[in-house]
Design a protein around this motif. Structure first.
Motif, mmCIF file in Angstrom:
data_model
loop_
_atom_site.group_PDB
_atom_site.id
_atom_site.type_symbol
_atom_site.label_atom_id
_atom_site.label_comp_id
_atom_site.label_asym_id
_atom_site.label_seq_id
_atom_site.Cartn_x
_atom_site.Cartn_y
_atom_site.Cartn_z
ATOM 1 N N ASP A 1 0.847 -1.208 0.000
ATOM 2 C CA ASP A 1 0.000 0.000 0.000
ATOM 3 C C ASP A 1 0.873 1.245 0.000
ATOM 4 O OD1 ASP A 1 -2.393 -1.334 -0.082
ATOM 5 O OD2 ASP A 1 -2.837 -1.132 2.067
ATOM 6 N N ARG A 2 1.919 1.230 0.801
ATOM 7 C CA ARG A 2 2.810 2.393 0.879
ATOM 8 C C ARG A 2 3.611 2.543 -0.404
ATOM 9 N NH1 ARG A 2 2.296 6.894 3.243
ATOM 10 N NH2 ARG A 2 1.001 5.547 4.561
ATOM 11 N N TYR A 3 4.033 1.425 -0.971
ATOM 12 C CA TYR A 3 4.745 1.464 -2.254
ATOM 13 C C TYR A 3 3.857 2.065 -3.339
ATOM 14 C CZ TYR A 3 6.772 -0.231 -6.635
ATOM 15 O OH TYR A 3 7.276 -0.307 -7.905
ATOM 16 N N ASN A 4 2.637 1.588 -3.437
ATOM 17 C CA ASN A 4 1.719 2.104 -4.462
ATOM 18 C C ASN A 4 1.403 3.573 -4.236
ATOM 19 O OD1 ASN A 4 1.491 -0.328 -5.908
ATOM 20 N ND2 ASN A 4 -0.077 -1.108 -4.523
ATOM 21 N N HIS A 5 1.309 3.967 -2.968
ATOM 22 C CA HIS A 5 1.110 5.384 -2.657
ATOM 23 C C HIS A 5 2.264 6.216 -3.201
ATOM 24 C CE1 HIS A 5 0.840 9.123 -0.377
ATOM 25 N NE2 HIS A 5 2.030 8.855 0.143
ATOM 26 N N SER A 6 3.477 5.757 -3.005
ATOM 27 C CA SER A 6 4.646 6.516 -3.462
ATOM 28 C C SER A 6 4.661 6.666 -4.978
ATOM 29 C CB SER A 6 5.935 5.842 -2.979
ATOM 30 O OG SER A 6 6.009 5.853 -1.574
ATOM 31 N N ILE A 7 4.286 5.611 -5.682
ATOM 32 C CA ILE A 7 4.204 5.699 -7.141
ATOM 33 C C ILE A 7 3.083 6.662 -7.531
ATOM 34 C CG2 ILE A 7 3.956 4.419 -9.299
ATOM 35 C CD1 ILE A 7 6.484 3.829 -7.431
ATOM 36 N N GLY A 8 2.011 6.639 -6.767
ATOM 37 C CA GLY A 8 0.916 7.580 -7.005
ATOM 38 C C GLY A 8 1.337 9.027 -6.817
ATOM 39 N N VAL A 9 2.185 9.266 -5.832
ATOM 40 C CA VAL A 9 2.690 10.621 -5.597
ATOM 41 C C VAL A 9 3.535 11.076 -6.785
ATOM 42 C CG1 VAL A 9 4.169 12.052 -4.120
ATOM 43 C CG2 VAL A 9 2.582 10.425 -3.089
ATOM 44 N N PHE B 1 9.057 25.176 -5.658
ATOM 45 C CA PHE B 1 8.016 24.496 -6.434
ATOM 46 C C PHE B 1 8.078 22.985 -6.205
ATOM 47 C CE2 PHE B 1 7.995 28.130 -9.717
ATOM 48 C CZ PHE B 1 6.910 28.738 -9.100
ATOM 49 N N LEU B 2 9.295 22.434 -6.118
ATOM 50 C CA LEU B 2 9.435 21.005 -5.894
ATOM 51 C C LEU B 2 8.842 20.613 -4.548
ATOM 52 C CD1 LEU B 2 10.503 18.226 -6.738
ATOM 53 C CD2 LEU B 2 12.700 18.839 -5.702
ATOM 54 N N GLN B 3 9.148 21.361 -3.506
ATOM 55 C CA GLN B 3 8.586 21.074 -2.188
ATOM 56 C C GLN B 3 7.066 21.138 -2.216
ATOM 57 O OE1 GLN B 3 11.368 24.025 -0.273
ATOM 58 N NE2 GLN B 3 11.220 22.602 1.436
ATOM 59 N N GLU B 4 6.535 22.141 -2.881
ATOM 60 C CA GLU B 4 5.082 22.275 -2.968
ATOM 61 C C GLU B 4 4.463 21.092 -3.703
ATOM 62 O OE1 GLU B 4 4.454 27.116 -2.847
ATOM 63 O OE2 GLU B 4 4.514 26.099 -4.792
ATOM 64 N N LEU B 5 5.092 20.674 -4.780
ATOM 65 C CA LEU B 5 4.573 19.546 -5.555
ATOM 66 C C LEU B 5 4.520 18.274 -4.724
ATOM 67 C CD1 LEU B 5 6.192 19.774 -9.120
ATOM 68 C CD2 LEU B 5 3.755 19.848 -8.573
ATOM 69 N N ILE B 6 5.587 17.981 -4.003
ATOM 70 C CA ILE B 6 5.636 16.753 -3.218
ATOM 71 C C ILE B 6 4.673 16.837 -2.038
ATOM 72 C CG2 ILE B 6 7.108 15.158 -1.924
ATOM 73 C CD1 ILE B 6 7.604 15.415 -5.037
ATOM 74 N N TYR B 7 4.604 18.000 -1.408
ATOM 75 C CA TYR B 7 3.697 18.182 -0.268
ATOM 76 C C TYR B 7 2.250 17.920 -0.673
ATOM 77 C CZ TYR B 7 0.915 20.415 3.341
ATOM 78 O OH TYR B 7 -0.028 20.654 4.311
ATOM 79 N N ILE B 8 1.797 18.567 -1.735
ATOM 80 C CA ILE B 8 0.389 18.442 -2.111
ATOM 81 C C ILE B 8 0.107 17.116 -2.806
ATOM 82 C CG2 ILE B 8 0.469 19.579 -4.369
ATOM 83 C CD1 ILE B 8 -2.215 20.011 -1.585
ATOM 84 N N SER B 9 1.074 16.596 -3.572
ATOM 85 C CA SER B 9 0.858 15.312 -4.248
ATOM 86 C C SER B 9 0.750 14.172 -3.242
ATOM 87 C CB SER B 9 1.988 15.042 -5.243
ATOM 88 O OG SER B 9 1.986 15.996 -6.281
ATOM 89 N N ASP B 10 1.461 14.271 -2.145
ATOM 90 C CA ASP B 10 1.363 13.289 -1.067
ATOM 91 C C ASP B 10 -0.068 13.230 -0.538
ATOM 92 O OD1 ASP B 10 2.286 11.454 0.908
ATOM 93 O OD2 ASP B 10 2.472 13.085 2.354
ATOM 94 N N LEU B 11 -0.722 14.359 -0.523
ATOM 95 C CA LEU B 11 -2.087 14.457 -0.005
ATOM 96 C C LEU B 11 -3.131 14.006 -1.017
ATOM 97 C CD1 LEU B 11 -3.791 15.564 2.449
ATOM 98 C CD2 LEU B 11 -4.020 17.664 1.101
ATOM 99 N N VAL B 12 -2.919 14.322 -2.286
ATOM 100 C CA VAL B 12 -4.007 14.174 -3.263
ATOM 101 C C VAL B 12 -3.774 13.111 -4.324
ATOM 102 C CG1 VAL B 12 -4.613 16.598 -2.906
ATOM 103 C CG2 VAL B 12 -3.185 15.987 -4.869
ATOM 104 N N GLU B 13 -2.751 12.269 -4.168
ATOM 105 C CA GLU B 13 -2.531 11.233 -5.186
ATOM 106 C C GLU B 13 -3.783 10.361 -5.309
ATOM 107 O OE1 GLU B 13 -2.029 7.818 -4.754
ATOM 108 O OE2 GLU B 13 -1.865 7.611 -2.591
ATOM 109 N N MET B 14 -3.941 9.713 -6.462
ATOM 110 C CA MET B 14 -5.191 9.068 -6.827
ATOM 111 C C MET B 14 -5.575 7.896 -5.923
ATOM 112 S SD MET B 14 -6.457 10.811 -9.280
ATOM 113 C CE MET B 14 -7.771 9.702 -9.814
ATOM 114 N N GLY B 15 -4.632 7.372 -5.172
ATOM 115 C CA GLY B 15 -4.937 6.264 -4.274
ATOM 116 C C GLY B 15 -5.736 6.672 -3.053
ATOM 117 N N ARG B 16 -5.788 7.953 -2.772
ATOM 118 C CA ARG B 16 -6.541 8.439 -1.608
ATOM 119 C C ARG B 16 -7.997 8.657 -2.037
ATOM 120 N NH1 ARG B 16 -3.093 9.386 2.642
ATOM 121 N NH2 ARG B 16 -0.967 10.096 2.180
#
Length: 199
Positions: A33-41, A136-151
């Protein structure tokens, strides 16, 4: 343009999780689950980067997103080793355990994968808390961690829609909601989250 071998990065992450699973008796479902989340991010970060035409290096996005939770299954002893090796302030270990994979994960990545890029390092370090003056990179990772498609929960769906319409608003909303939630629980607020919100 991506120049890194994405499959190699994915394999490095999967091997780390498998090693932790054997050492700490973590179920396959949990680490996958965590692996798939990371790919989703990674996928979401690339989507948002292209949507907003952000001037962010694709290789740095790949490294920061795929490895952002690299240290997710590390133990406190693992973190103590990192603090000692890199002569860090021992008080960082007072950070809530679930945040340590962010604040110290950047050092674990550097230590085990010999990956060091300041932008990638900072993006991993702040992906759970945010910070002031985020790149911009920090912002991308921060928000993508929250909103990736697996959530799949309603909150994350709403935030994903917001991120695709106004990424700055989504980041500010997430920070505000985090502060409200932690305050309601009586939990200590991370100084980086407060600094990010003030900014």
């Amino acid at each position: 343009m991506l120049t890194l071998n994405i499959e190699e990065l994915k394999n490095n992450l999967l091997k780390k999780y498998q090693d932790c699973a054997k050492k700490y008796k973590i179920s396959t479902d949990k680490y996958m689950d965590r692996y798939n989340h990371s790919i989703g991010v990674f996928n979401m970060a690339m989507e948002l980067k292209n949507l907003y035409n952000l001037d962010v290096d694709d290789d740095k996005i790949a490294l920061a997103s795929i490895y952002h939770d690299y240290a997710k299954f590390c133990s406190m002893d693992d973190y103590k080793y990192i603090v000692k090796k890199y002569d860090l302030d021992i008080d960082i270990l007072k950070t809530p355990f679930k945040v340590l994979h962010s604040k110290l994960g950047c050092y674990v990545v550097m230590d085990e994968l010999t990956v060091y890029d300041e932008d990638v390092f900072n993006a991993i370090k702040t992906h759970t808390t945010g910070s002031d003056n985020m790149s911009f990179l920090q912002e991308l990772i921060y928000i993508s961690d929250l909103v990736e498609m697996g959530r799949k929960e309603d909150y994350f769906i709403q935030m994903r829609r917001m991120a695709k319409k106004n990424i700055k608003k989504a980041i500010a909303t997430s920070l505000r909601d985090t502060i409200i939630r932690l305050s309601a629980l009586g939990s200590e607020l991370d100084k980086d989250t407060v600094a990010a919100m003030i900014e």
